[in-house]
Write a protein that holds these residues in place. Structure first.
Motif, PDB file in Angstrom:
ATOM      1  N   LEU A 182     -41.289  61.516  17.950  1.00 38.54           N
ATOM      2  CA  LEU A 182     -41.754  62.312  18.840  1.00 38.54           C
ATOM      3  C   LEU A 182     -43.310  61.595  19.305  1.00 38.54           C
ATOM      4  CD1 LEU A 182     -40.723  65.772  17.510  1.00 38.54           C
ATOM      5  CD2 LEU A 182     -39.951  64.585  19.805  1.00 38.54           C
ATOM      6  N   ILE A 183     -43.943  61.166  18.223  1.00 37.87           N
ATOM      7  CA  ILE A 183     -45.160  60.660  18.279  1.00 37.87           C
ATOM      8  C   ILE A 183     -45.373  59.354  19.217  1.00 37.87           C
ATOM      9  CG2 ILE A 183     -47.295  59.535  17.416  1.00 37.87           C
ATOM     10  CD1 ILE A 183     -46.278  61.314  14.654  1.00 37.87           C
ATOM     11  N   LYS A 184     -44.277  58.764  19.222  1.00 40.09           N
ATOM     12  CA  LYS A 184     -44.227  57.315  20.064  1.00 40.09           C
ATOM     13  C   LYS A 184     -43.887  57.715  21.519  1.00 40.09           C
ATOM     14  CE  LYS A 184     -41.398  54.949  17.367  1.00 40.09           C
ATOM     15  NZ  LYS A 184     -40.434  53.961  16.950  1.00 40.09           N
ATOM     16  N   GLU A 185     -42.921  58.666  21.654  1.00 42.99           N
ATOM     17  CA  GLU A 185     -42.318  58.766  22.917  1.00 42.99           C
ATOM     18  C   GLU A 185     -43.028  59.782  23.813  1.00 42.99           C
ATOM     19  OE1 GLU A 185     -38.446  60.287  22.139  1.00 42.99           O
ATOM     20  OE2 GLU A 185     -37.878  58.279  20.670  1.00 42.99           O
ATOM     21  N   GLU A 186     -43.933  60.664  23.114  1.00 46.14           N
ATOM     22  CA  GLU A 186     -44.563  61.632  24.010  1.00 46.14           C
ATOM     23  C   GLU A 186     -46.345  61.523  24.124  1.00 46.14           C
ATOM     24  OE1 GLU A 186     -43.095  63.800  25.714  1.00 46.14           O
ATOM     25  OE2 GLU A 186     -41.289  63.741  24.889  1.00 46.14           O
TER      26      GLU A 186
END
Length: 408
Positions: A224-228
């Motif tokens: 989630l951190i990488k994608e958002e």
């Protein structure tokens, strides 16, 4: 399908079974009830702080050893945020919330009976871990809310959390100062157990949004951190703005107990009531976020927080200017926080608990850094150093927000 527990009827009606993705108009009474539940849960993190001297004397330990009670509580909260809050995406949230509140009540009762400092520290760790029920309630409110009112509803519930943080010291001073610190823990245990029963009776039993093993839930946080990018921005801005908040409140007692104020400890504790007024802006911030968009509110709120530290710096030895600054600062911090949460909780409906986990871990990490920076600044430069530290954190939050805005 009826929705007595969340609609226009009494919030104390029996809980209902609702399908995945259910949204419904939430009554004001129901939202206020959830705000109270959040405030009661989070207050358990701060009850011990005004009573550390009592604990030190009663258990015959040093001030530094007694201070570790608060440290263990905060450490437990971080662990709970990281490992328990994500379960809200895979478990029925009513079951998780009620279970955490019951466990919290047991840890609080154990703390009241603690025979030694080591036991009290261990039980305080458990209190911190189980207190995260408030951070499971917030994604539930976002899930149940219609998109047009999501920010306003989250803001209303979060106002209770802020009140819990600010008023915990007042309650601890009244109950613990009169009947002792063990009585305070018994009181907190009884209240938590009562709230668990109320939540069981009122919360709808919504099916989980997805089925994931615990290991996969935790691993997905990094994804989630990488994608958002909005999640990264909100987490960074939130951590910096809460750091500025903790800079101020960590050193305020030193400032007010020194000349020219020379206030008593009881008077300093009542200053938290001024800060509690800032909780009133949380629903307004959420409503503005719904109407104007969270990005505009965050820009204004971070700038307002920086302005408050300029007031503290220039007029910090005038009590009326201090009060004005506190009102502006709390309004800015709450406006930023509510708008950040409204943004992230709308990103992925199936991952709201995990999104909240990432954000809140960053938020409280920032708070810990702010407390450390405040202590160092006070020891080195006194009140001007504290104001400079708060100004730097709040200005950095505005700059990060502005940088991301340019990328849009």
């Amino acid at each position: 399908m009826q929705s007595d527990s969340v609609g226009n009827n009494s919030p104390l009606s029996p809980a209902q079974n609702l399908p995945q993705g259910a949204t419904t108009p939430l009554s004001r009474n129901f939202l206020l009830l959830l705000a109270g539940a959040c405030g009661i849960a989070v207050s358990n993190l701060y009850y011990s702080q005004p009573l550390l001297e009592q604990i030190r004397v009663n258990l015959h330990v040093s001030a530094a050893e007694a201070g570790m009670v608060s440290t263990f509580t905060q450490a437990g909260y971080t662990l709970g945020l990281l490992f328990l809050v994500p379960l809200g995406d895979a478990w029925r949230r009513r079951k998780l919330i009620v279970g955490l509140m019951i466990i919290e009540a047991l840890f609080l009762a154990g703390a009241a009976l603690a025979p030694s400092l080591a036991w009290l520290q261990l039980l305080s760790l458990g209190i911190g871990i189980s207190t995260v029920s408030a951070q499971v309630i917030v994604p539930l409110v976002a899930q149940m809310s219609e998109p047009a009112t999501r920010g306003k509803n989250v803001g209303t519930v979060m106002s209770g959390l802020l009140l819990g943080i600010l008023l915990a010291r007042v309650v601890a001073g009244g109950v613990g100062g009169t009947w002792g610190w063990r009585t305070l823990f018994w009181f907190a245990s009884a209240v938590s157990l009562l709230m668990a029963f109320v939540m069981y009776r009122t919360l709808p039993d919504i099916a989980p949004t997805m089925q994931l093993r615990f290991r996969d839930l935790i691993r997905s946080l990094w994804g989630l951190i990488k994608e958002e990018p909005r999640l990264r921005e909100s987490a960074l801005v939130g951590g910096l703005i809460f750091a500025s908040f903790m800079v101020f409140w960590t050193s305020l007692s030193f400032h007010l107990e020194a000349p020219p104020f020379s206030y008593s400890t009881q008077t300093v504790g009542l200053f938290g009531l001024v800060g509690a007024a800032g909780a009133l802006v949380a629903p307004l911030a959420g409503k503005s976020s719904d109407a104007r968009g969270p990005r505009a509110v965050i820009g204004f709120s971070t700038a307002l927080t920086a302005l408050s530290f300029l007031i503290f710096w220039a007029f910090g030895f005038n009590v009326f200017c201090l009060i004005l600054g506190v009102l502006l600062m709390d309004a800015g911090v709450q406006g930023t926080h509510i708008s950040n949460q409204a943004r992230i909780l709308s990103l992925r409906p199936e991952a709201r608990s995990r999104l909240n986990t990432v954000y809140m871990v960053a938020y409280f990490t920032g708070g810990s850094l702010g407390s450390l920076a405040s202590s160092l600044a006070w020891n080195r430069s006194g009140w001007p150093g504290v104001c400079l530290a708060g100004l730097l954190f709040s200005s950095a939050a505005w700059l990060v927000h502005a940088a991301y805005t340019k990328k849009q």
